[in-house]
Design an enzyme around this catalytic site. Structure first.
Site, PDB file in Angstrom:
ATOM      1  CD  GLU A 123      -3.175   0.561   2.113  1.00  0.00           C
ATOM      2  OE1 GLU A 123      -3.382  -0.285   2.194  1.00  0.00           O
ATOM      3  OE2 GLU A 123      -3.496   1.564   2.973  1.00  0.00           O
ATOM      4  CG  ASP A 125      -1.857   4.509   2.524  1.00  0.00           C
ATOM      5  OD1 ASP A 125      -2.381   3.874   1.456  1.00  0.00           O
ATOM      6  OD2 ASP A 125      -1.805   3.714   3.510  1.00  0.00           O
ATOM      7  CD  GLU A 127      -4.015   7.150   5.343  1.00  0.00           C
ATOM      8  OE1 GLU A 127      -4.385   6.069   5.496  1.00  0.00           O
ATOM      9  OE2 GLU A 127      -2.963   7.549   6.157  1.00  0.00           O
ATOM     10  CG  ASN A 142       1.699   4.608   6.449  1.00  0.00           C
ATOM     11  OD1 ASN A 142       3.026   4.199   6.670  1.00  0.00           O
ATOM     12  ND2 ASN A 142       0.864   4.324   7.435  1.00  0.00           N
ATOM     13  CB  THR A 151       6.676  -1.246  11.028  1.00  0.00           C
ATOM     14  OG1 THR A 151       7.211  -2.494  11.548  1.00  0.00           O
ATOM     15  CG2 THR A 151       7.716  -0.098  11.017  1.00  0.00           C
ATOM     16  N   GLY A 152       4.175   1.225  11.164  1.00  0.00           N
ATOM     17  CA  GLY A 152       3.502   2.544  10.596  1.00  0.00           C
ATOM     18  C   GLY A 152       4.840   3.210  10.066  1.00  0.00           C
TER      19      GLY A 152
END
Length: 312
Positions: A123, A125, A127, A142, A151-152
């Site tokens: 992914e 991102d 946002e 992200n 793990t962000g």
């Protein structure tokens, strides 16, 4: 010049209002000049590139499908999903965000393959997080690779413009060299594909999505500032989309379709392998002036920082 004392209360109120407005938005900086990478690719009508993903009654196509409104109200959010899956490419959404009190609203422009790879999905991102107690919109970036969701890798920015007053470009460049997030063609983040991040670098074909949804629980400290539907409907307007990548026709394949107008990877050339000097200056400007959170600086969250944070 003499000012009559009867004007003092008015002037004081005006100056106070001006100060609050300026400091409420933070310092306003003029962005540097950069190459307009979005001008190198073709903009297409929304309905040519996307199908309705969810909330069909809250997706309004306008001008014969050339642009669209995505709506969030009490009944539902809404979203679009690209008709094709892509392996590498340049992806752009030109959006105007809803004004007013928008705490809890999340507008996402992202690539994902969670539908096909639920246990090891990739992914990338963008946002946009609505006002929290009337603060400015926050831009969050992200990425996940191969299901690395524990793990962000978030980074957060304040914007240097009002995203509700006009359309602005939000772009993702993804190839084997790097991933670049751009806002109005100014890079705000670059993830270099190197050995430190290789195992979690997005590596499988993905669809492109644009959504608006109620993120109260996730985006506002466990629902502290939820969406206030007294201000609904909340409308995000979308136009000027660009979907230029290696189009995948066969499930599980990374071979480009030779029948597609985007059959060959359009961002595989050397001009897309690294940022230009202008783009590097823009990246430095955006991060120094507007970034206020990076996971690589969050030592309270990570006792040991992810390896890409400390690699050179």
């Amino acid at each position: 010049m003499k000012i009559h004392t009867r004007y003092f209360p008015f002037l004081s109120f005006f100056l106070l209002t001006l100060i609050v407005a300026v400091f409420g938005r933070g310092a306003i900086y003029t962005p540097p000049n950069v190459e307009k990478i979005s001008d190198q690719f073709k903009r297409i009508p929304v309905n040519q590139g996307y199908n309705v993903f969810f909330g069909g009654s809250n997706v309004h196509m306008n001008n014969n499908g050339s642009n669209a409104d995505l709506i969030l109200d009490k009944t539902s959010g809404s979203g679009l999903a690209s008709k094709n899956k892509y392996f590498y490419g340049f992806f752009n959404a030109q959006m105007k965000l809803p004004p007013g009190f928008t705490s809890g609203i999340v507008i996402a422009f992202y690539l994902s393959n969670a539908d096909e790879y639920p246990k090891n999905h990739d992914e990338i991102d963008f946002e946009l997080l609505g006002h929290e107690k009337r603060r400015d919109w926050v831009l969050q970036t992200n990425l996940y690779g191969n299901g690395s969701v524990r793990t962000g890798r978030e980074e957060k920015f304040y914007l240097w413009f009002d995203p509700t007053s006009d359309y602005h470009d939000y772009s993702i460049l993804w190839n084997n060299h790097h991933i670049v997030f751009l806002v109005d063609n100014i890079p705000v983040r670059e993830i270099t594909h190197n050995t430190a991040i290789n195992s979690v670098y997005p590596s499988k074909p993905m669809s492109v999505y644009v959504t608006i949804w109620d993120g109260s629980e996730w985006a506002t400290h466990g629902g502290k500032y939820p969406v206030n539907y007294n201000y609904a409907p909340f409308i995000t307007s979308l136009r000027g989309i660009e979907l230029e990548g290696c189009v995948i026709q066969q499930k599980g394949s990374s071979e480009c379709s030779r029948k597609s107008p985007s059959s060959l990877d359009p961002v595989d050339g050397q001009q897309f392998a690294k940022l230009s000097n202008q783009q590097m200056s823009g990246l430095d400007w955006s991060r120094r002036k507007h970034m206020f959170y990076s996971y690589c600086q969050d030592t309270s969250r990570y006792k040991i920082l992810p390896p890409e944070c400390t690699s050179k």
